[in-house]
Design a protein around this motif. Structure first.
Motif, PDB file in Angstrom:
ATOM      1  N   THR A   1     -11.267  -0.195   3.465  1.00  0.00           N
ATOM      2  CA  THR A   1     -10.587  -1.362   3.912  1.00  0.00           C
ATOM      3  C   THR A   1      -9.526  -1.315   5.405  1.00  0.00           C
ATOM      4  O   THR A   1      -9.936  -1.921   6.245  1.00  0.00           O
TER       5      THR A   1
ATOM      6  N   ASP B   1      -6.992   9.935   6.782  1.00  0.00           N
ATOM      7  CA  ASP B   1      -6.953   9.305   8.485  1.00  0.00           C
ATOM      8  C   ASP B   1      -7.737  10.190   9.875  1.00  0.00           C
ATOM      9  O   ASP B   1      -7.243  10.012  10.772  1.00  0.00           O
TER      10      ASP B   1
ATOM     11  N   GLU C   1      -7.434   1.469   5.423  1.00  0.00           N
ATOM     12  CA  GLU C   1      -5.785   1.835   4.451  1.00  0.00           C
ATOM     13  C   GLU C   1      -6.585   3.569   4.275  1.00  0.00           C
ATOM     14  O   GLU C   1      -7.105   3.257   3.435  1.00  0.00           O
TER      15      GLU C   1
ATOM     16  N   PRO D   1      -6.848   0.916  -1.431  1.00  0.00           N
ATOM     17  CA  PRO D   1      -7.589   0.618  -0.285  1.00  0.00           C
ATOM     18  C   PRO D   1      -9.423   0.552  -0.248  1.00  0.00           C
ATOM     19  O   PRO D   1      -9.057   1.076   0.730  1.00  0.00           O
TER      20      PRO D   1
END
Length: 135
Positions: free
Chosen positions: A108, A134, A110, A82
């Motif tokens: 990206t 995340d 992600e 990603p």
């Protein structure tokens, strides 16, 4: 002036320059023929909330891991996962001057591992990964 001849001995050369309240220092080490590519990102892990663009240094090194400072050429960069490479060339190529090149890798959005592979046909390939998380 006086000319002094000193027998050559391969060794590290330490350089120190002083001026205007600043000191610059460098160590130049002797190197052999280029054999491999070393890939070093500025960061190994990036939080997605930071819109993670990471600088990646590409270094051509000898068998002892010393940068070959008279190497000039092109290497090919491939990015999977990603992320995408932001290159200064329309092709998948990074220019290497004085043994060092640089590119940018942007996530990206992600999470996941972005793998960066750098090749040149006469050198052992180099690779690294950047983990986008995340938080």
């Amino acid at each position: 002036y006086t000319l002094v001849t000193v027998p050559f001995q391969p060794a590290a050369l330490e350089i120190s320059a002083h001026g205007r309240n600043a000191v610059r220092e460098a160590i130049l080490e002797p190197y052999d023929e280029p054999v491999a590519i070393r890939v070093q990102p500025d960061q190994q892990s990036v939080d997605l909330t930071q819109r993670g663009t990471v600088g990646v240094f590409i270094k051509v090194v000898d068998s002892n891991g010393i940068i070959v400072s008279d190497y000039h050429g092109e290497v090919h960069v491939s990015v999977t996962g990603p992320g995408r490479a932001r290159l200064f060339s329309p092709r998948d190529v990074v220019e290497v001057h004085a043994g060092t090149g640089r590119c940018l890798v942007t996530g990206t959005g992600e999470p996941g591992s972005v793998n960066i592979d750098v090749t040149e046909e006469s050198l052992f390939a180099g690779s690294t990964a950047i983990e986008y998380t995340d938080g």
